[in-house]
Scaffold this active site. Structure first.
Site, mmCIF file in Angstrom:
data_model
loop_
_atom_site.group_PDB
_atom_site.id
_atom_site.type_symbol
_atom_site.label_atom_id
_atom_site.label_comp_id
_atom_site.label_asym_id
_atom_site.label_seq_id
_atom_site.Cartn_x
_atom_site.Cartn_y
_atom_site.Cartn_z
ATOM 1 N N HIS A 291 3.328 59.160 -88.811
ATOM 2 C CA HIS A 291 2.900 57.391 -89.525
ATOM 3 C C HIS A 291 2.026 57.527 -91.081
ATOM 4 O O HIS A 291 0.988 58.631 -91.255
ATOM 5 C CB HIS A 291 2.139 56.840 -88.596
ATOM 6 C CG HIS A 291 1.538 55.911 -88.294
ATOM 7 N ND1 HIS A 291 2.204 54.632 -88.174
ATOM 8 C CD2 HIS A 291 1.005 55.015 -88.748
ATOM 9 C CE1 HIS A 291 2.422 53.297 -88.504
ATOM 10 N NE2 HIS A 291 0.940 53.579 -88.458
ATOM 11 N N CYS B 259 7.005 51.868 -91.090
ATOM 12 C CA CYS B 259 5.440 52.444 -92.326
ATOM 13 C C CYS B 259 6.463 53.249 -93.324
ATOM 14 O O CYS B 259 5.450 53.029 -94.109
ATOM 15 C CB CYS B 259 4.535 53.673 -91.267
ATOM 16 S SG CYS B 259 5.562 54.970 -90.356
ATOM 17 N N HIS C 50 25.835 31.027 -90.126
ATOM 18 C CA HIS C 50 26.064 31.083 -89.263
ATOM 19 C C HIS C 50 24.635 30.458 -87.761
ATOM 20 O O HIS C 50 24.232 29.662 -89.214
ATOM 21 C CB HIS C 50 26.144 33.061 -87.631
ATOM 22 C CG HIS C 50 24.576 33.009 -87.993
ATOM 23 N ND1 HIS C 50 24.016 33.705 -89.082
ATOM 24 C CD2 HIS C 50 23.926 33.303 -87.258
ATOM 25 C CE1 HIS C 50 22.642 34.329 -88.648
ATOM 26 N NE2 HIS C 50 22.816 33.651 -87.344
ATOM 27 N N HIS D 75 22.089 28.688 -85.071
ATOM 28 C CA HIS D 75 21.584 29.461 -84.498
ATOM 29 C C HIS D 75 21.100 28.044 -82.931
ATOM 30 O O HIS D 75 21.087 26.961 -83.329
ATOM 31 C CB HIS D 75 20.380 29.500 -84.394
ATOM 32 C CG HIS D 75 19.521 30.391 -85.109
ATOM 33 N ND1 HIS D 75 18.662 31.923 -85.715
ATOM 34 C CD2 HIS D 75 20.845 32.142 -85.514
ATOM 35 C CE1 HIS D 75 18.948 32.701 -86.457
ATOM 36 N NE2 HIS D 75 20.093 32.992 -85.822
ATOM 37 N N HIS E 260 -0.082 48.478 -92.884
ATOM 38 C CA HIS E 260 0.579 50.194 -92.039
ATOM 39 C C HIS E 260 1.673 49.232 -90.900
ATOM 40 O O HIS E 260 1.776 47.838 -90.633
ATOM 41 C CB HIS E 260 0.204 51.539 -90.901
ATOM 42 C CG HIS E 260 -0.799 50.367 -89.770
ATOM 43 N ND1 HIS E 260 -0.628 50.966 -88.896
ATOM 44 C CD2 HIS E 260 -1.947 49.506 -90.176
ATOM 45 C CE1 HIS E 260 -1.266 50.629 -87.987
ATOM 46 N NE2 HIS E 260 -2.226 49.662 -88.215
ATOM 47 N N ASP F 13 19.984 39.601 -87.809
ATOM 48 C CA ASP F 13 20.013 38.760 -89.001
ATOM 49 C C ASP F 13 19.737 39.537 -90.380
ATOM 50 O O ASP F 13 20.119 39.142 -91.193
ATOM 51 C CB ASP F 13 19.756 37.424 -89.536
ATOM 52 C CG ASP F 13 20.230 36.393 -87.827
ATOM 53 O OD1 ASP F 13 21.660 37.129 -87.272
ATOM 54 O OD2 ASP F 13 19.517 35.119 -87.419
#
Length: 244
Positions: free
Chosen positions: A188, A123, A63, A65, A213, A76
């Site tokens: 987390h 995370c 495709h 842009h 992280h 995407d």
């Protein structure tokens, strides 16, 4: 892998709208973009896609842009991985071909600088990919409820315990740091890097004693392990294969 000239021509013809199409039997096939805002998004016409599938197996999706770089968006990246085939992006600026980009659904995504996409880049993904990239340990995948923070059980702890991890009192290189940012349990996770270095990435000036992280809404990154992150830590986990 080169973007076919026919795909570039299609992108120019459709400018300032996004073009879209597929490669079947090594040939580019144009599809109609039926999205309600085709200048900024694309939705491949289902009839066109099915007609292409009747010819042969879809080898790639392409495709354009319009007036943007050929850099994949978060959507995407997510859709490429879901499709299981390579995606090509054609940048058309002021009606002319600027550049192109190919991405593979299976290529390793760097651990740092990832966009945040729940269930794909988050995370938990950092933990799983770190062990896969750095230690060749495949942890599979953990159950991801849509709202982890409201789940009434320690999902991270259960998942780690079931996959060869055990709790330790102080962190060493490669340990998983669990933090409770919200909710009733750890919500987390990060990887502690005693040396600050990753084998899979070139770091000129590593930050020792840090974590990598991926916080919600931000790109994945390094942070010094102290202050807020230390305060929010609830447990530290080590994989049996890294026991020292």
């Amino acid at each position: 892998m080169r973007i076919p000239k026919s795909a570039i021509a299609h992108a120019i013809d459709e400018y300032p709208k996004e073009s879209c199409g597929v490669i079947v039997n090594n040939k580019y096939i144009r599809c109609r973009n039926v999205h309600s805002t085709p200048e900024t998004d694309f939705k491949m016409c289902p009839e066109d896609y099915l007609a292409a599938c009747d010819i042969g197996e879809v080898q790639a999706v392409i495709h354009s842009h319009p007036d943007l770089p050929a850099k994949p968006s978060e959507l995407d990246i997510s859709q490429c991985k879901e499709s299981g085939v390579p995606w090509g992006i054609v940048s058309i600026v002021d009606g002319e071909h600027k550049d192109s980009f190919w991405m593979s659904p299976n290529e390793k995504t760097p651990l740092l600088g990832r966009p945040y996409i729940w269930g794909l880049y988050d995370c938990l993904s950092i933990v799983l990919d770190y062990y896969k990239y750095e230690h060749d340990i495949d942890l599979g995948d953990f159950n991801r409820p849509n709202d982890w923070t409201k789940h009434k059980s320690p999902l991270y702890e259960q998942g780690l315990s079931a996959n060869g991890f055990f709790r330790v009192d102080s962190p060493k290189d490669g340990d998983v740091i669990l933090m409770q940012l919200c909710g009733d349990y750890a919500s987390h996770a990060g990887i502690y890097l005693e040396s600050g270095k990753l084998k899979c990435e070139d770091v000129g000036y590593p930050v020792t004693g840090c974590i990598i992280h991926h916080e919600m809404g931000r790109e994945s990154r390094r942070d010094i392990y102290g202050g807020y992150w230390l305060e929010k830590t609830v447990s530290i986990w080590r994989h049996k294969n890294l026991e020292r």
